[in-house]
Design a protein around this motif. Structure first.
Motif, PDB file in Angstrom:
ATOM      1  N   ASN A 134       0.866  -1.162   0.000  1.00  0.00           N
ATOM      2  CA  ASN A 134       0.000   0.000   0.000  1.00  0.00           C
ATOM      3  C   ASN A 134       0.914   1.226   0.000  1.00  0.00           C
ATOM      4  O   ASN A 134       1.666   1.445   0.953  1.00  0.00           O
ATOM      5  CB  ASN A 134      -0.889  -0.036   1.247  1.00  0.00           C
ATOM      6  CG  ASN A 134      -1.759   1.187   1.380  1.00  0.00           C
ATOM      7  OD1 ASN A 134      -1.291   2.321   1.339  1.00  0.00           O
ATOM      8  ND2 ASN A 134      -3.045   0.948   1.538  1.00  0.00           N
ATOM      9  N   ILE A 135       0.865   1.993  -1.054  1.00  0.00           N
ATOM     10  CA  ILE A 135       1.772   3.133  -1.222  1.00  0.00           C
ATOM     11  C   ILE A 135       1.622   4.149  -0.090  1.00  0.00           C
ATOM     12  O   ILE A 135       2.607   4.623   0.462  1.00  0.00           O
ATOM     13  CB  ILE A 135       1.563   3.801  -2.599  1.00  0.00           C
ATOM     14  CG1 ILE A 135       2.018   2.843  -3.686  1.00  0.00           C
ATOM     15  CG2 ILE A 135       2.292   5.130  -2.689  1.00  0.00           C
ATOM     16  CD1 ILE A 135       1.678   3.275  -5.089  1.00  0.00           C
ATOM     17  N   ASP A 136       0.388   4.463   0.274  1.00  0.00           N
ATOM     18  CA  ASP A 136       0.175   5.441   1.350  1.00  0.00           C
ATOM     19  C   ASP A 136       0.745   4.950   2.669  1.00  0.00           C
ATOM     20  O   ASP A 136       1.368   5.719   3.410  1.00  0.00           O
ATOM     21  CB  ASP A 136      -1.317   5.762   1.500  1.00  0.00           C
ATOM     22  CG  ASP A 136      -1.865   6.521   0.299  1.00  0.00           C
ATOM     23  OD1 ASP A 136      -1.085   7.256  -0.348  1.00  0.00           O
ATOM     24  OD2 ASP A 136      -3.068   6.374   0.006  1.00  0.00           O
ATOM     25  N   ALA A 137       0.547   3.662   2.973  1.00  0.00           N
ATOM     26  CA  ALA A 137       1.075   3.094   4.223  1.00  0.00           C
ATOM     27  C   ALA A 137       2.592   3.093   4.213  1.00  0.00           C
ATOM     28  O   ALA A 137       3.231   3.394   5.224  1.00  0.00           O
ATOM     29  CB  ALA A 137       0.533   1.687   4.432  1.00  0.00           C
ATOM     30  N   LEU A 138       3.187   2.763   3.066  1.00  0.00           N
ATOM     31  CA  LEU A 138       4.647   2.773   2.940  1.00  0.00           C
ATOM     32  C   LEU A 138       5.197   4.172   3.175  1.00  0.00           C
ATOM     33  O   LEU A 138       6.123   4.365   3.964  1.00  0.00           O
ATOM     34  CB  LEU A 138       5.061   2.267   1.556  1.00  0.00           C
ATOM     35  CG  LEU A 138       6.523   2.459   1.183  1.00  0.00           C
ATOM     36  CD1 LEU A 138       7.404   1.519   1.990  1.00  0.00           C
ATOM     37  CD2 LEU A 138       6.738   2.228  -0.289  1.00  0.00           C
ATOM     38  N   LEU A 139       4.628   5.153   2.510  1.00  0.00           N
ATOM     39  CA  LEU A 139       5.090   6.534   2.688  1.00  0.00           C
ATOM     40  C   LEU A 139       4.911   7.001   4.125  1.00  0.00           C
ATOM     41  O   LEU A 139       5.772   7.698   4.666  1.00  0.00           O
ATOM     42  CB  LEU A 139       4.359   7.466   1.724  1.00  0.00           C
ATOM     43  CG  LEU A 139       4.722   7.320   0.251  1.00  0.00           C
ATOM     44  CD1 LEU A 139       3.825   8.194  -0.612  1.00  0.00           C
ATOM     45  CD2 LEU A 139       6.183   7.634   0.009  1.00  0.00           C
ATOM     46  N   GLN A 140       3.826   6.595   4.757  1.00  0.00           N
ATOM     47  CA  GLN A 140       3.583   6.995   6.143  1.00  0.00           C
ATOM     48  C   GLN A 140       4.648   6.415   7.068  1.00  0.00           C
ATOM     49  O   GLN A 140       5.145   7.098   7.964  1.00  0.00           O
ATOM     50  CB  GLN A 140       2.182   6.576   6.610  1.00  0.00           C
ATOM     51  CG  GLN A 140       1.804   7.174   7.936  1.00  0.00           C
ATOM     52  CD  GLN A 140       1.738   8.697   7.874  1.00  0.00           C
ATOM     53  OE1 GLN A 140       1.054   9.266   7.027  1.00  0.00           O
ATOM     54  NE2 GLN A 140       2.475   9.359   8.746  1.00  0.00           N
ATOM     55  N   LYS A 141       5.028   5.132   6.854  1.00  0.00           N
ATOM     56  CA  LYS A 141       6.074   4.514   7.686  1.00  0.00           C
ATOM     57  C   LYS A 141       7.369   5.290   7.574  1.00  0.00           C
ATOM     58  O   LYS A 141       8.057   5.516   8.566  1.00  0.00           O
ATOM     59  CB  LYS A 141       6.306   3.059   7.262  1.00  0.00           C
ATOM     60  CG  LYS A 141       5.256   2.125   7.757  1.00  0.00           C
ATOM     61  CD  LYS A 141       5.586   0.698   7.388  1.00  0.00           C
ATOM     62  CE  LYS A 141       4.479  -0.206   7.839  1.00  0.00           C
ATOM     63  NZ  LYS A 141       4.836  -1.576   7.989  1.00  0.00           N
ATOM     64  N   ILE A 142       7.701   5.701   6.368  1.00  0.00           N
ATOM     65  CA  ILE A 142       8.954   6.423   6.156  1.00  0.00           C
ATOM     66  C   ILE A 142       8.877   7.838   6.724  1.00  0.00           C
ATOM     67  O   ILE A 142       9.810   8.328   7.353  1.00  0.00           O
ATOM     68  CB  ILE A 142       9.347   6.414   4.674  1.00  0.00           C
ATOM     69  CG1 ILE A 142       9.688   4.971   4.273  1.00  0.00           C
ATOM     70  CG2 ILE A 142      10.512   7.356   4.389  1.00  0.00           C
ATOM     71  CD1 ILE A 142       9.891   4.749   2.807  1.00  0.00           C
ATOM     72  N   GLU A 143       7.732   8.480   6.541  1.00  0.00           N
ATOM     73  CA  GLU A 143       7.559   9.838   7.081  1.00  0.00           C
ATOM     74  C   GLU A 143       7.568   9.852   8.598  1.00  0.00           C
ATOM     75  O   GLU A 143       7.982  10.835   9.220  1.00  0.00           O
ATOM     76  CB  GLU A 143       6.242  10.441   6.566  1.00  0.00           C
ATOM     77  CG  GLU A 143       6.303  10.799   5.093  1.00  0.00           C
ATOM     78  CD  GLU A 143       4.966  11.250   4.536  1.00  0.00           C
ATOM     79  OE1 GLU A 143       4.032  11.542   5.314  1.00  0.00           O
ATOM     80  OE2 GLU A 143       4.854  11.299   3.301  1.00  0.00           O
ATOM     81  N   ASP A 144       7.140   8.752   9.224  1.00  0.00           N
ATOM     82  CA  ASP A 144       7.092   8.680  10.694  1.00  0.00           C
ATOM     83  C   ASP A 144       8.453   8.486  11.342  1.00  0.00           C
ATOM     84  O   ASP A 144       8.576   8.593  12.560  1.00  0.00           O
ATOM     85  CB  ASP A 144       6.164   7.539  11.139  1.00  0.00           C
ATOM     86  CG  ASP A 144       4.691   7.868  10.905  1.00  0.00           C
ATOM     87  OD1 ASP A 144       4.379   9.036  10.648  1.00  0.00           O
ATOM     88  OD2 ASP A 144       3.874   6.932  10.958  1.00  0.00           O
ATOM     89  N   ILE A 145       9.474   8.209  10.557  1.00  0.00           N
ATOM     90  CA  ILE A 145      10.815   8.018  11.100  1.00  0.00           C
ATOM     91  C   ILE A 145      11.333   9.367  11.590  1.00  0.00           C
ATOM     92  O   ILE A 145      11.298  10.347  10.860  1.00  0.00           O
ATOM     93  CB  ILE A 145      11.778   7.446  10.029  1.00  0.00           C
ATOM     94  CG1 ILE A 145      11.292   6.064   9.571  1.00  0.00           C
ATOM     95  CG2 ILE A 145      13.208   7.377  10.570  1.00  0.00           C
ATOM     96  CD1 ILE A 145      12.019   5.565   8.329  1.00  0.00           C
ATOM     97  N   PRO A 146      11.810   9.420  12.838  1.00  0.00           N
ATOM     98  CA  PRO A 146      12.320  10.701  13.356  1.00  0.00           C
ATOM     99  C   PRO A 146      13.558  11.176  12.635  1.00  0.00           C
ATOM    100  O   PRO A 146      14.299  10.473  12.062  1.00  0.00           O
ATOM    101  CB  PRO A 146      12.643  10.398  14.811  1.00  0.00           C
ATOM    102  CG  PRO A 146      12.418   8.965  15.042  1.00  0.00           C
ATOM    103  CD  PRO A 146      11.882   8.363  13.793  1.00  0.00           C
TER     104      PRO A 146
END
Length: 115
Positions: free
Chosen positions: A103-115
Protein backbone atom coordinates in the motif's frame (compact mmCIF):
# COMPACT_ATOMS: atom_id res chain seq x y z
CA UNK A 1 16.37 17.73 3.94
CA UNK A 2 14.74 14.36 3.38
CA UNK A 3 16.35 11.13 4.47
CA UNK A 4 18.79 9.12 2.45
CA UNK A 5 17.33 5.65 1.89
CA UNK A 6 18.95 2.43 0.73
CA UNK A 7 16.59 0.31 -1.36
CA UNK A 8 17.60 -3.28 -2.14
CA UNK A 9 15.26 -5.46 -4.21
CA UNK A 10 16.23 -7.90 -6.95
CA UNK A 11 12.92 -7.35 -8.74
CA UNK A 12 13.80 -4.51 -11.12
CA UNK A 13 10.20 -3.36 -11.63
CA UNK A 14 9.54 -3.17 -7.86
CA UNK A 15 12.85 -1.40 -7.26
CA UNK A 16 12.29 1.11 -10.06
CA UNK A 17 8.73 1.85 -8.95
CA UNK A 18 9.69 2.35 -5.31
CA UNK A 19 12.73 4.44 -6.16
CA UNK A 20 10.71 6.69 -8.48
CA UNK A 21 7.96 7.06 -5.87
CA UNK A 22 10.38 7.92 -3.06
CA UNK A 23 12.42 10.32 -5.20
CA UNK A 24 9.15 12.02 -6.13
CA UNK A 25 8.59 12.57 -2.40
CA UNK A 26 12.01 14.21 -2.10
CA UNK A 27 14.03 11.32 -0.64
CA UNK A 28 17.59 10.58 -1.75
CA UNK A 29 17.69 6.95 -2.89
CA UNK A 30 20.59 4.56 -3.35
CA UNK A 31 19.29 1.42 -5.01
CA UNK A 32 20.57 -1.95 -6.07
CA UNK A 33 19.36 -5.48 -6.73
CA UNK A 34 22.70 -6.99 -5.74
CA UNK A 35 23.33 -7.89 -2.10
CA UNK A 36 27.13 -7.67 -2.51
CA UNK A 37 26.79 -4.11 -3.80
CA UNK A 38 24.36 -3.38 -0.95
CA UNK A 39 26.99 -4.51 1.56
CA UNK A 40 29.49 -2.05 0.04
CA UNK A 41 26.92 0.76 0.18
CA UNK A 42 26.12 -0.04 3.83
CA UNK A 43 29.80 -0.03 4.78
CA UNK A 44 30.49 3.27 3.01
CA UNK A 45 27.39 5.33 3.81
CA UNK A 46 25.01 6.31 6.59
CA UNK A 47 21.31 5.95 5.86
CA UNK A 48 18.21 7.39 7.44
CA UNK A 49 16.27 4.25 6.52
CA UNK A 50 16.67 1.00 4.58
CA UNK A 51 14.21 -1.08 2.59
CA UNK A 52 15.39 -4.64 1.91
CA UNK A 53 13.72 -7.43 0.01
CA UNK A 54 13.49 -10.52 2.20
CA UNK A 55 14.70 -12.91 -0.50
CA UNK A 56 17.84 -11.86 -2.34
CA UNK A 57 20.60 -13.72 -4.12
CA UNK A 58 23.70 -13.88 -1.93
CA UNK A 59 23.10 -12.14 1.39
CA UNK A 60 19.49 -12.16 2.55
CA UNK A 61 17.53 -9.10 3.62
CA UNK A 62 17.99 -10.26 7.23
CA UNK A 63 21.78 -10.44 6.82
CA UNK A 64 21.79 -6.92 5.36
CA UNK A 65 19.58 -5.77 8.23
CA UNK A 66 22.14 -7.10 10.73
CA UNK A 67 24.96 -5.28 8.90
CA UNK A 68 23.06 -2.00 9.09
CA UNK A 69 22.16 -2.44 12.77
CA UNK A 70 25.79 -3.24 13.65
CA UNK A 71 26.96 -0.03 11.99
CA UNK A 72 24.05 2.24 12.88
CA UNK A 73 21.63 0.72 15.44
CA UNK A 74 19.22 3.66 15.16
CA UNK A 75 18.67 3.22 11.40
CA UNK A 76 15.17 1.91 10.74
CA UNK A 77 15.17 -1.14 8.46
CA UNK A 78 12.02 -2.38 6.76
CA UNK A 79 11.80 -5.78 5.11
CA UNK A 80 9.80 -6.04 1.89
CA UNK A 81 8.22 -9.44 1.34
CA UNK A 82 5.55 -11.17 -0.68
CA UNK A 83 5.71 -14.16 1.66
CA UNK A 84 2.76 -14.67 3.97
CA UNK A 85 4.69 -16.75 6.52
CA UNK A 86 7.79 -14.68 7.15
CA UNK A 87 10.56 -15.84 9.49
CA UNK A 88 9.90 -14.81 13.11
CA UNK A 89 13.49 -13.57 13.52
CA UNK A 90 12.73 -11.06 10.79
CA UNK A 91 9.75 -9.63 12.64
CA UNK A 92 11.84 -9.28 15.80
CA UNK A 93 14.82 -7.58 14.13
CA UNK A 94 13.14 -5.38 11.53
CA UNK A 95 11.47 -2.08 12.30
CA UNK A 96 8.60 -3.14 10.09
CA UNK A 97 7.46 -5.51 7.37
CA UNK A 98 6.15 -4.12 4.10
CA UNK A 99 4.01 -6.69 2.31
CA UNK A 100 3.97 -7.08 -1.46
CA UNK A 101 1.88 -5.87 -3.09
CA UNK A 102 2.29 -2.84 -0.87
CA UNK A 103 0.00 0.00 0.00
CA UNK A 104 1.77 3.13 -1.22
CA UNK A 105 0.18 5.44 1.35
CA UNK A 106 1.07 3.09 4.22
CA UNK A 107 4.65 2.77 2.94
CA UNK A 108 5.09 6.53 2.69
CA UNK A 109 3.58 7.00 6.14
CA UNK A 110 6.07 4.51 7.69
CA UNK A 111 8.95 6.42 6.16
CA UNK A 112 7.56 9.84 7.08
CA UNK A 113 7.09 8.68 10.69
CA UNK A 114 10.81 8.02 11.10
CA UNK A 115 12.32 10.70 13.36
Amino acid sequence: MHKRILLVDNDLSVRNSLAMLLRGEGYRIDETGDSAEAKILIEGNKYGACLFDYKLDGLSGIELLKLVKNKNPQCPVFIISGMVDIDQSCTKLADGIISKPFNIDALLQKIEDIP
